[in-house]
Scaffold this motif. Structure first.
Motif, PDB file in Angstrom:
ATOM      1  N   GLY A  21       0.801  -1.221   0.000  1.00  9.96           N
ATOM      2  CA  GLY A  21       0.000   0.000   0.000  1.00  9.96           C
ATOM      3  C   GLY A  21       0.835   1.271   0.000  1.00  9.96           C
ATOM      4  O   GLY A  21       0.345   2.324  -0.386  1.00  9.96           O
ATOM      5  N   GLN A  22       2.077   1.162   0.460  1.00  6.97           N
ATOM      6  CA  GLN A  22       2.997   2.309   0.352  1.00  6.97           C
ATOM      7  C   GLN A  22       3.297   2.543  -1.119  1.00  6.97           C
ATOM      8  O   GLN A  22       3.218   1.619  -1.916  1.00  6.97           O
ATOM      9  CB  GLN A  22       4.349   1.949   0.989  1.00  6.97           C
ATOM     10  N   THR A  23       3.694   3.764  -1.453  1.00  4.45           N
ATOM     11  CA  THR A  23       4.239   3.924  -2.798  1.00  4.45           C
ATOM     12  C   THR A  23       5.724   3.589  -2.738  1.00  4.45           C
ATOM     13  O   THR A  23       6.368   3.717  -1.689  1.00  4.45           O
ATOM     14  CB  THR A  23       4.057   5.353  -3.369  1.00  4.45           C
ATOM     15  N   LEU A  24       6.241   3.192  -3.881  1.00  5.34           N
ATOM     16  CA  LEU A  24       7.670   2.892  -3.962  1.00  5.34           C
ATOM     17  C   LEU A  24       8.479   4.137  -3.600  1.00  5.34           C
ATOM     18  O   LEU A  24       9.499   4.046  -2.920  1.00  5.34           O
ATOM     19  CB  LEU A  24       7.998   2.410  -5.383  1.00  5.34           C
ATOM     20  N   MET A  25       8.017   5.299  -4.032  1.00  3.83           N
ATOM     21  CA  MET A  25       8.718   6.554  -3.713  1.00  3.83           C
ATOM     22  C   MET A  25       8.870   6.734  -2.205  1.00  3.83           C
ATOM     23  O   MET A  25       9.918   7.164  -1.729  1.00  3.83           O
ATOM     24  CB  MET A  25       7.964   7.745  -4.321  1.00  3.83           C
ATOM     25  N   ARG A  29      12.361   7.470  -0.602  1.00  3.44           N
ATOM     26  CA  ARG A  29      12.605   8.784   0.013  1.00  3.44           C
ATOM     27  C   ARG A  29      13.063   8.623   1.471  1.00  3.44           C
ATOM     28  O   ARG A  29      13.967   9.316   1.923  1.00  3.44           O
ATOM     29  CB  ARG A  29      11.330   9.634  -0.048  1.00  3.44           C
ATOM     30  N   GLU A  30      12.426   7.702   2.158  1.00  2.00           N
ATOM     31  CA  GLU A  30      12.794   7.439   3.553  1.00  2.00           C
ATOM     32  C   GLU A  30      14.252   7.000   3.672  1.00  2.00           C
ATOM     33  O   GLU A  30      14.951   7.326   4.617  1.00  2.00           O
ATOM     34  CB  GLU A  30      11.873   6.346   4.101  1.00  2.00           C
ATOM     35  N   ARG A  31      14.719   6.288   2.673  1.00  2.00           N
ATOM     36  CA  ARG A  31      16.112   5.821   2.668  1.00  2.00           C
ATOM     37  C   ARG A  31      17.082   6.881   2.155  1.00  2.00           C
ATOM     38  O   ARG A  31      18.291   6.683   2.184  1.00  2.00           O
ATOM     39  CB  ARG A  31      16.240   4.595   1.751  1.00  2.00           C
ATOM     40  N   CYS A  47      11.895  11.216  -8.633  1.00  2.00           N
ATOM     41  CA  CYS A  47      11.718   9.871  -8.056  1.00  2.00           C
ATOM     42  C   CYS A  47      11.872   8.800  -9.138  1.00  2.00           C
ATOM     43  O   CYS A  47      11.395   7.684  -8.977  1.00  2.00           O
ATOM     44  CB  CYS A  47      10.351   9.767  -7.396  1.00  2.00           C
ATOM     45  N   HIS A  48      12.558   9.160 -10.208  1.00  2.32           N
ATOM     46  CA  HIS A  48      12.727   8.299 -11.388  1.00  2.32           C
ATOM     47  C   HIS A  48      13.514   7.015 -11.061  1.00  2.32           C
ATOM     48  O   HIS A  48      14.574   7.079 -10.459  1.00  2.32           O
ATOM     49  CB  HIS A  48      13.474   9.139 -12.436  1.00  2.32           C
ATOM     50  N   ILE A  86       3.810   4.188  -8.269  1.00  2.42           N
ATOM     51  CA  ILE A  86       3.757   2.736  -8.093  1.00  2.42           C
ATOM     52  C   ILE A  86       3.326   2.412  -6.667  1.00  2.42           C
ATOM     53  O   ILE A  86       4.021   2.743  -5.704  1.00  2.42           O
ATOM     54  CB  ILE A  86       5.137   2.101  -8.388  1.00  2.42           C
ATOM     55  N   HIS A  87       2.171   1.799  -6.540  1.00  2.00           N
ATOM     56  CA  HIS A  87       1.664   1.378  -5.234  1.00  2.00           C
ATOM     57  C   HIS A  87       2.064  -0.073  -5.020  1.00  2.00           C
ATOM     58  O   HIS A  87       1.704  -0.946  -5.813  1.00  2.00           O
ATOM     59  CB  HIS A  87       0.147   1.567  -5.157  1.00  2.00           C
ATOM     60  N   LEU A  88       2.783  -0.307  -3.959  1.00  2.00           N
ATOM     61  CA  LEU A  88       3.342  -1.638  -3.722  1.00  2.00           C
ATOM     62  C   LEU A  88       2.260  -2.635  -3.320  1.00  2.00           C
ATOM     63  O   LEU A  88       1.362  -2.308  -2.549  1.00  2.00           O
ATOM     64  CB  LEU A  88       4.423  -1.560  -2.642  1.00  2.00           C
ATOM     65  N   SER A  89       2.371  -3.831  -3.859  1.00  2.00           N
ATOM     66  CA  SER A  89       1.434  -4.905  -3.524  1.00  2.00           C
ATOM     67  C   SER A  89       2.237  -6.167  -3.221  1.00  2.00           C
ATOM     68  O   SER A  89       3.434  -6.231  -3.504  1.00  2.00           O
ATOM     69  CB  SER A  89       0.489  -5.165  -4.701  1.00  2.00           C
ATOM     70  N   ASP A  90       1.557  -7.162  -2.670  1.00  2.00           N
ATOM     71  CA  ASP A  90       2.252  -8.415  -2.366  1.00  2.00           C
ATOM     72  C   ASP A  90       2.800  -9.073  -3.639  1.00  2.00           C
ATOM     73  O   ASP A  90       3.785  -9.809  -3.590  1.00  2.00           O
ATOM     74  CB  ASP A  90       1.309  -9.377  -1.639  1.00  2.00           C
TER      75      ASP A  90
END
Ligand code: FES
Length: 104
Positions: A21-25, A29-31, A47-48, A86-90
Motif C-alpha cells: 500500500g505504500q508507494t515505492l517513492m 525517500r525514507e532511505r 523519483c525516477h 507505483i503502489h506496492l502490492s504483495d
C-alpha cells in the motif's frame, strides 16, 4: 509485505522490506535514495527509477502524465517509471529496480 531489491546510485544492490500500500517513492525517500521534490504529485520526476525488465508486466506501464514527464528526462529508458506512481502490492515481492541518475 514485499521485499524490494534496490540498486542505489552509490552502487551495490540491497534488500529492503516495504509495506503493502505504500508507494515505492515513500520507501526510497525514507532511505534517502530519491528527493521526491513534489511529494508524489507526478510533477518533478526526481523519483525516477528503472524497473528490472522482467518486472514491467507486474508494475505496469506509466500513465499519460507520467509518460509526458519522463519524456523530459535524459535518463529515460523503456523501463523507466516514476516511483511515486507505483503502489506496492504483495505481487511485487522481489521487485528489482535501480535509481536513475540524478539530473540537472
Ligand atoms: S515525487 Fe515528484 S514525480 Fe514522483
Amino acid at each position: 509485505m514485499p521485499t524490494l531489491k534496490i540498486t542505489p546510485r552509490s552502487g551495490d544492490q540491497i534488500s529492503v522490506e516495504a509495506a503493502t500500500g505504500q508507494t515505492l517513492m515513500e520507501v526510497l525517500r525514507e532511505r534517502g535514495d530519491v528527493e521526491a521534490l513534489c511529494g508524489g504529485q507526478c510533477a518533478c520526476a526526481t523519483c525516477h527509477v528503472h524497473i528490472d525488465a522482467t518486472w514491467m508486466s507486474i508494475v505496469g506501464e506509466p500513465g499519460e502524465t507520467e509518460t509526458e514527464l519522463l519524456g523530459f528526462s535524459m535518463e529515460k529508458q523503456q523501463n523507466s517509471r516514476l516511483s511515486c506512481q507505483i503502489h506496492l502490492s504483495d505481487a511485487m515481492d522481489g521487485l528489482t529496480l535501480a535509481i536513475a541518475a540524478a539530473e540537472g
